[in-house]
Scaffold this active site. Structure first.
Site, PDB file in Angstrom:
ATOM      1  N   SER A 160      71.254  40.123  26.305  1.00  0.00           N
ATOM      2  CA  SER A 160      70.683  39.006  27.072  1.00  0.00           C
ATOM      3  C   SER A 160      69.793  39.588  28.157  1.00  0.00           C
ATOM      4  O   SER A 160      69.679  40.801  28.310  1.00  0.00           O
ATOM      5  CB  SER A 160      71.802  38.175  27.704  1.00  0.00           C
ATOM      6  N   LYS A 161      69.168  38.701  28.943  1.00  0.00           N
ATOM      7  CA  LYS A 161      68.250  39.169  29.983  1.00  0.00           C
ATOM      8  C   LYS A 161      68.950  40.075  30.989  1.00  0.00           C
ATOM      9  O   LYS A 161      68.362  41.017  31.494  1.00  0.00           O
ATOM     10  CB  LYS A 161      67.609  37.983  30.700  1.00  0.00           C
ATOM     11  N   ARG A 162      70.222  39.797  31.266  1.00  0.00           N
ATOM     12  CA  ARG A 162      70.922  40.635  32.250  1.00  0.00           C
ATOM     13  C   ARG A 162      71.144  42.047  31.713  1.00  0.00           C
ATOM     14  O   ARG A 162      71.317  42.992  32.471  1.00  0.00           O
ATOM     15  CB  ARG A 162      72.249  39.996  32.657  1.00  0.00           C
ATOM     16  N   HIS A 163      71.129  42.202  30.387  1.00  0.00           N
ATOM     17  CA  HIS A 163      71.281  43.530  29.790  1.00  0.00           C
ATOM     18  C   HIS A 163      69.953  44.282  29.681  1.00  0.00           C
ATOM     19  O   HIS A 163      69.930  45.490  29.540  1.00  0.00           O
ATOM     20  CB  HIS A 163      71.863  43.410  28.372  1.00  0.00           C
TER      21      HIS A 163
END
Length: 470
Positions: free
Chosen positions: A244-247
């Site tokens: 995801s974007k946080r990754h």
């Protein structure tokens, strides 16, 4: 003796957003495989979703591929523009009895779904128009066209990554290949385009593995050769969850703006799911020489920012100083609105050997060089202000008179003067160099201080020291 076929791979993104990191890796694998075999790497934009496909997304895909250095070998194919050809193939399937018109109403289809849910069965079309006479068609209803999927036996996909994958044909319902408005659907369009483009290897994410089964059936119905498949496990985050974007599920242009070098990104991405022994750092030329489908792992790769940063730092240290200077200026001009000239550029080139020793990104290089653009009096960061206590300011006042007495302003002259001053003050060199660095850069971190002073020039360096001296 049969003639060896030219390898032709393709990257086929949907232009509904940026070139995300998973797509970039898929493009890279296809590009490497084609280059390894001296073949062709083609680009197809799957823009049939007219509501979500945008020109800006197409531009972002092109820009991301260009930044990564993944050049394609002919003009991009736009899938939507080939709709007439796709419809032509649907008509051929109808002629062959491999497809049929289905007049099931939305209400009938919903009832079918409800019944399947109630009975705990998979939701599938029940084939009610598969063998009905078209004369039974209700008046005024525009039919869809469905592919007549084999209902017995199994479909086998020979996959270079997943091995032999068997799909019982009973699990496939009759796929819609032409909507009631006359537009073709994804699986049909992909088969026609891959066939017409001469694609020999389809390398893509393993979320398309079931599609490979459906598409293999369509190839067989048309008596077309099936391309070789390689379905690559998706990229996960460090915690094993879907990326995801946080990754780090960002667009390629976001990594560019974070200050990563394209060669570092290529090296990092190719190692996400593919390996060559224990090699971690290797050139693009080596990746082309070594790349094969058999060395792609079956488990999802894990994205790790720390590894990417470390690798990028390696490539920064290896990079040419002139190139790093130009790329840093271009990036910081875009991000921070830098206004520079040739004098500044020469200064940055001179300091680059010291700057790049610690930097892991071009942004860090830019921040490390920002003091060159700072206007007097400098704004010091908190750590620099802590260093510049009254004793340090008094020390700088004594040092500046020594430095002013020098007419020569070469690195060696500055160094000998500061070292002699430290000895006279009975101090270790660091006790003088630290407040000196804070005074002339506004920070506690910089390239070697004598290089900094020489690069700033005599007048500017002395002025900055005087601004902070007691």
């Amino acid at each position: 003796m049969t003639e060896k076929k030219t390898v032709i791979t393709r990257f086929a993104p949907s232009p509904t957003g940026y070139l995300h990191i998973g797509g970039a890796r898929t493009a890279l694998f296809n590009w490497l495989f084609a280059r390894h075999h001296g073949g062709q790497f083609l680009l197809r934009i799957e823009d049939t979703d007219r509501e979500r496909s945008t020109e800006s997304a197409i531009d972002a895909i092109f820009e991301g591929l260009r930044w990564l250095g993944l050049d394609w070998d002919s003009e991009p194919v736009f899938q939507f523009s080939r709709a007439a050809r796709h419809v032509e193939v649907v008509q051929e399937l109808l002629r062959r009895g491999k497809a049929y018109h289905c007049y099931a109403s939305p209400q009938e289809l919903e009832e079918m779904r409800e019944k399947a849910r109630a009975e705990g069965r998979p939701i599938r079309y029940d084939g009610r128009w598969r063998d009905r006479d078209p004369s039974d068609a209700p008046a005024g209803v525009k039919p869809v066209v469905r592919f007549r999927s084999p209902d017995e036996g199994e479909t086998i996909v020979h996959d270079h990554v997943m091995g032999e994958v068997r799909f019982p044909n009973e699990q496939f319902d009759d796929l819609i290949i032409l909507r009631s408005d006359g537009t073709p659907t994804y699986n049909l369009s992909v088969v026609v385009d891959d066939h017409d483009m001469g694609i020999t290897q389809v390398i893509r994410g393993d979320d398309h593995l079931t599609n490979a089964g459906r598409q293999s059936q369509i190839y067989a119905a048309l008596d077309w050769p099936v391309p070789e498949f390689a379905h690559v496990p998706l990229i996960h985050g460090p915690d094993g969850a879907k990326l995801s974007k946080r990754h780090g599920a960002l667009g390629a242009e976001a990594y560019r703006d974070l200050g990563y070098l394209p060669e570092a990104m290529r090296n990092y991405l190719v190692r996400l799911g593919w390996s060559h022994g224990d090699d971690e750092v290797f050139s693009t030329e080596q990746a082309i020489e070594w790349f094969n489908l058999e060395s792609i792992g079956r488990s999802p790769a894990r994205f790790d920012f720390a590894k990417l940063e470390s690798l990028n730092g390696h490539y920064i240290r290896e990079a040419d100083d002139e190139r790093l200077t130009d790329e840093t200026i271009a990036l910081m001009t875009r991000l921070e609105g830098w206004k520079t000239d040739e004098t500044f550029r020469r200064k940055l080139v001179a300091l680059m050997p010291g700057l790049k020793e610690r930097a892991k990104t071009l942004v860090e290089l830019g921040k490390g060089a920002a003091f060159l653009l700072a206007q007097r009096p400098l704004t010091c960061d908190d750590k620099a202000l802590q260093l510049l206590n009254p004793d340090a300011r008094a020390l700088l006042a004594r040092l500046v008179s020594r430095l002013e007495a020098r007419n020569d302003w070469a690195v060696s002259d500055i160094e000998s003067t500061v070292r002699a001053f430290a000895e006279d003050e009975n101090l270790k060199l660091g006790k003088v160099a630290q407040p000196l660095r804070a005074a002339v850069t506004g920070s506690t971190v910089s390239p070697p201080i004598f290089d900094v002073l020489a690069t700033l020039g005599r007048e500017e360096a002395l002025g900055r020291i005087k601004d902070q001296a007691a």
